[in-house]
Design a protein around this motif. Structure first.
Motif, PDB file in Angstrom:
ATOM      1  N   ALA A 190      -3.768  -3.294  -1.895  1.00  0.00           N
ATOM      2  CA  ALA A 190      -2.386  -3.254  -1.395  1.00  0.00           C
ATOM      3  C   ALA A 190      -1.431  -3.832  -2.439  1.00  0.00           C
ATOM      4  O   ALA A 190      -0.328  -3.302  -2.651  1.00  0.00           O
ATOM      5  N   ARG A 191      -1.863  -4.903  -3.082  1.00  0.00           N
ATOM      6  CA  ARG A 191      -0.992  -5.513  -4.110  1.00  0.00           C
ATOM      7  C   ARG A 191      -0.790  -4.555  -5.290  1.00  0.00           C
ATOM      8  O   ARG A 191       0.279  -4.475  -5.871  1.00  0.00           O
ATOM      9  N   LYS A 192      -1.854  -3.809  -5.630  1.00  0.00           N
ATOM     10  CA  LYS A 192      -1.726  -2.805  -6.712  1.00  0.00           C
ATOM     11  C   LYS A 192      -0.648  -1.795  -6.340  1.00  0.00           C
ATOM     12  O   LYS A 192       0.198  -1.419  -7.149  1.00  0.00           O
ATOM     13  N   LEU A 193      -0.703  -1.324  -5.081  1.00  0.00           N
ATOM     14  CA  LEU A 193       0.286  -0.331  -4.629  1.00  0.00           C
ATOM     15  C   LEU A 193       1.688  -0.934  -4.597  1.00  0.00           C
ATOM     16  O   LEU A 193       2.664  -0.280  -4.979  1.00  0.00           O
ATOM     17  N   ALA A 194       1.776  -2.198  -4.144  1.00  0.00           N
ATOM     18  CA  ALA A 194       3.098  -2.835  -4.005  1.00  0.00           C
ATOM     19  C   ALA A 194       3.785  -2.985  -5.355  1.00  0.00           C
ATOM     20  O   ALA A 194       5.015  -3.100  -5.425  1.00  0.00           O
ATOM     21  N   ALA A 195       3.004  -2.961  -6.442  1.00  0.00           N
ATOM     22  CA  ALA A 195       3.587  -3.119  -7.784  1.00  0.00           C
ATOM     23  C   ALA A 195       4.069  -1.777  -8.347  1.00  0.00           C
ATOM     24  O   ALA A 195       4.669  -1.731  -9.422  1.00  0.00           O
ATOM     25  N   LYS A 196       3.803  -0.692  -7.647  1.00  0.00           N
ATOM     26  CA  LYS A 196       4.184   0.637  -8.156  1.00  0.00           C
ATOM     27  C   LYS A 196       5.589   1.001  -7.668  1.00  0.00           C
ATOM     28  O   LYS A 196       6.100   0.393  -6.725  1.00  0.00           O
ATOM     29  N   PRO A 197       6.219   1.993  -8.313  1.00  0.00           N
ATOM     30  CA  PRO A 197       7.578   2.353  -7.886  1.00  0.00           C
ATOM     31  C   PRO A 197       7.568   2.965  -6.477  1.00  0.00           C
ATOM     32  O   PRO A 197       6.879   3.958  -6.237  1.00  0.00           O
ATOM     33  N   MET A 198       8.339   2.344  -5.573  1.00  0.00           N
ATOM     34  CA  MET A 198       8.354   2.781  -4.166  1.00  0.00           C
ATOM     35  C   MET A 198       8.786   4.233  -4.025  1.00  0.00           C
ATOM     36  O   MET A 198       8.267   4.976  -3.195  1.00  0.00           O
ATOM     37  N   SER A 199       9.789   4.618  -4.827  1.00  0.00           N
ATOM     38  CA  SER A 199      10.309   5.981  -4.673  1.00  0.00           C
ATOM     39  C   SER A 199       9.190   6.996  -4.951  1.00  0.00           C
ATOM     40  O   SER A 199       9.058   7.999  -4.240  1.00  0.00           O
ATOM     41  N   SER A 200       8.365   6.717  -5.956  1.00  0.00           N
ATOM     42  CA  SER A 200       7.268   7.647  -6.268  1.00  0.00           C
ATOM     43  C   SER A 200       6.194   7.624  -5.187  1.00  0.00           C
ATOM     44  O   SER A 200       5.648   8.672  -4.821  1.00  0.00           O
ATOM     45  N   LEU A 201       5.900   6.436  -4.692  1.00  0.00           N
ATOM     46  CA  LEU A 201       4.888   6.343  -3.628  1.00  0.00           C
ATOM     47  C   LEU A 201       5.331   7.124  -2.392  1.00  0.00           C
ATOM     48  O   LEU A 201       4.570   7.905  -1.832  1.00  0.00           O
ATOM     49  N   ARG A 202       6.591   6.886  -1.995  1.00  0.00           N
ATOM     50  CA  ARG A 202       7.075   7.524  -0.759  1.00  0.00           C
ATOM     51  C   ARG A 202       7.146   9.038  -0.904  1.00  0.00           C
ATOM     52  O   ARG A 202       6.767   9.781   0.003  1.00  0.00           O
ATOM     53  N   GLU A 203       7.662   9.466  -2.067  1.00  0.00           N
ATOM     54  CA  GLU A 203       7.813  10.923  -2.263  1.00  0.00           C
ATOM     55  C   GLU A 203       6.433  11.587  -2.317  1.00  0.00           C
ATOM     56  O   GLU A 203       6.227  12.666  -1.763  1.00  0.00           O
ATOM     57  N   THR A 204       5.489  10.919  -2.978  1.00  0.00           N
ATOM     58  CA  THR A 204       4.140  11.497  -3.096  1.00  0.00           C
ATOM     59  C   THR A 204       3.483  11.588  -1.722  1.00  0.00           C
ATOM     60  O   THR A 204       2.891  12.616  -1.355  1.00  0.00           O
ATOM     61  N   LYS A 205       3.631  10.517  -0.949  1.00  0.00           N
ATOM     62  CA  LYS A 205       3.053  10.532   0.411  1.00  0.00           C
ATOM     63  C   LYS A 205       3.717  11.631   1.246  1.00  0.00           C
ATOM     64  O   LYS A 205       3.039  12.371   1.961  1.00  0.00           O
ATOM     65  N   ARG A 206       5.043  11.723   1.148  1.00  0.00           N
ATOM     66  CA  ARG A 206       5.757  12.755   1.921  1.00  0.00           C
ATOM     67  C   ARG A 206       5.237  14.148   1.560  1.00  0.00           C
ATOM     68  O   ARG A 206       4.946  14.966   2.428  1.00  0.00           O
ATOM     69  N   LEU A 207       5.071  14.375   0.255  1.00  0.00           N
ATOM     70  CA  LEU A 207       4.618  15.698  -0.183  1.00  0.00           C
ATOM     71  C   LEU A 207       3.179  15.975   0.264  1.00  0.00           C
ATOM     72  O   LEU A 207       2.850  17.100   0.661  1.00  0.00           O
ATOM     73  N   MET A 208       2.336  14.950   0.221  1.00  0.00           N
ATOM     74  CA  MET A 208       0.940  15.163   0.644  1.00  0.00           C
ATOM     75  C   MET A 208       0.859  15.503   2.125  1.00  0.00           C
ATOM     76  O   MET A 208      -0.017  16.234   2.559  1.00  0.00           O
TER      77      MET A 208
END
Ligand code: COA
Length: 254
Positions: A190-208
């Motif tokens: 979770a900490r690894k994910l929290a350090a990543k850019p939120m906009s990319s995480l959210r957009e990638t999840k939305r697209l998946m």
């Protein structure tokens, strides 16, 4: 409410089921806390990742059956269905740490988590038919997609349990670990994910998820309507009565 613990650290909100004496079975009051917490976490920009976890001996025994009978979730607005909708629509990463039994919603919730890590003592079971009801959380759509129809029928029609290694093989689980290590491993992920850019995480999840996000919500509503109706029918009454009386149910006339 102490049966759901909330802990926020470094952008990671962890919700812990903490009712081990009752195998982390979930009451309506717990569903309200969970549904509200997930709703707030969606809006709270300081929350970057959500973690769901139980204890190293038990993730969750699903609905608390006695409480469930006194607060039956008869409409799609019931707290349990609100929680499921909130988790399914959550736009940021959701991780789960599962050890020991994961019964009913303890398993179906996982179809909506992005990453799932399990202890080698994890046992997954979706006993809806054995309880005289039907699946929830869009599991009747997502289980066949993930596991293949026949394995899903084993899990959903027969209600057969499956272990961590089988869950890994079908892709419900990302990795199997010793039970005492699951929660800390999930925190590290979770900490690894929290350090990543939120906009990319959210957009990638939305697209998946975009291909069937609406279908999942629609399917959940269909299931919720059937579930609410079936709860009042004789098969569910017999199944839940038998659980409370600690006897085997008798469906021979149903
Ligand atoms: N609702 C209410 N109470 C529950 C419960 C549930 N879903 N699951 C467990 N409990 C309670 C038991 O009644 C028992 O309470 P008691 O100590 O007051 O008698 C306590 O939790 C311990 O449960 P027990 O069955 O003795 O533990 P176990 O380790 O032998 O088995 C499970 C654990 C989870 C496999 C077993 O409890 C189980 O199958 N529970 C029912 C699961 C279920 O059908 N859930 C509904 C899904 S919709």
């Amino acid at each position: 409410m102490t049966e759901i613990l909330k802990h926020m650290d470094g952008g990671v909100l962890t919700l812990t089921f903490s009712r081990v004496d009752k195998k982390n079975s979930l009451t309506e009051a717990m569903y309200i806390v969970l549904a509200d917490a997930v709703e707030q976490a969606e809006r709270d920009t300081t929350v970057r990742v959500l973690v769901l976890q139980g204890h190293e001996t038990v993730f969750s025994a699903g609905n608390d059956i006695a409480d469930f009978l006194s607060h039956p979730p008869e409409t799609p607005d019931a707290p349990v269905f609100r929680l499921l909708r909130n988790i399914a629509a959550f736009s940021k990463p959701v991780l789960a740490a599962v050890a020991g039994p994961a019964v009913g919603i303890g398993t179906t919730l996982l179809f909506h988590c992005d990453l799932v890590y399990a202890g080698d003592n994890a046992v997954f079971v979706m006993p809806f038919v054995n309880l005289g009801v039907c699946p929830e959380a869009a599991s009747s759509l997502l289980a066949p997609q993930m596991m293949g129809y026949h394995r899903a029928a084993d899990a959903l029609l027969l209600g057969e349990p499956f272990m961590a290694e089988a869950a890994l093989e079908i892709g419900l689980v990302n990795r199997v670990l010793p039970p005492t290590e699951v929660n800390s491993y999930v925190q590290a992920q979770a900490r690894k994910l929290a350090a990543k850019p939120m906009s990319s995480l959210r957009e990638t999840k939305r697209l998946m998820k975009a291909g069937q996000a609406q279908r999942v919500q629609q399917h959940m509503n269909d299931e919720a309507a059937a579930f609410g109706r079936m709860l009042k029918e004789p098969a569910a009454k017999e199944a839940f009565g038998a659980f409370l009386e600690k006897r085997k149910p008798d469906f021979s006339k149903l």
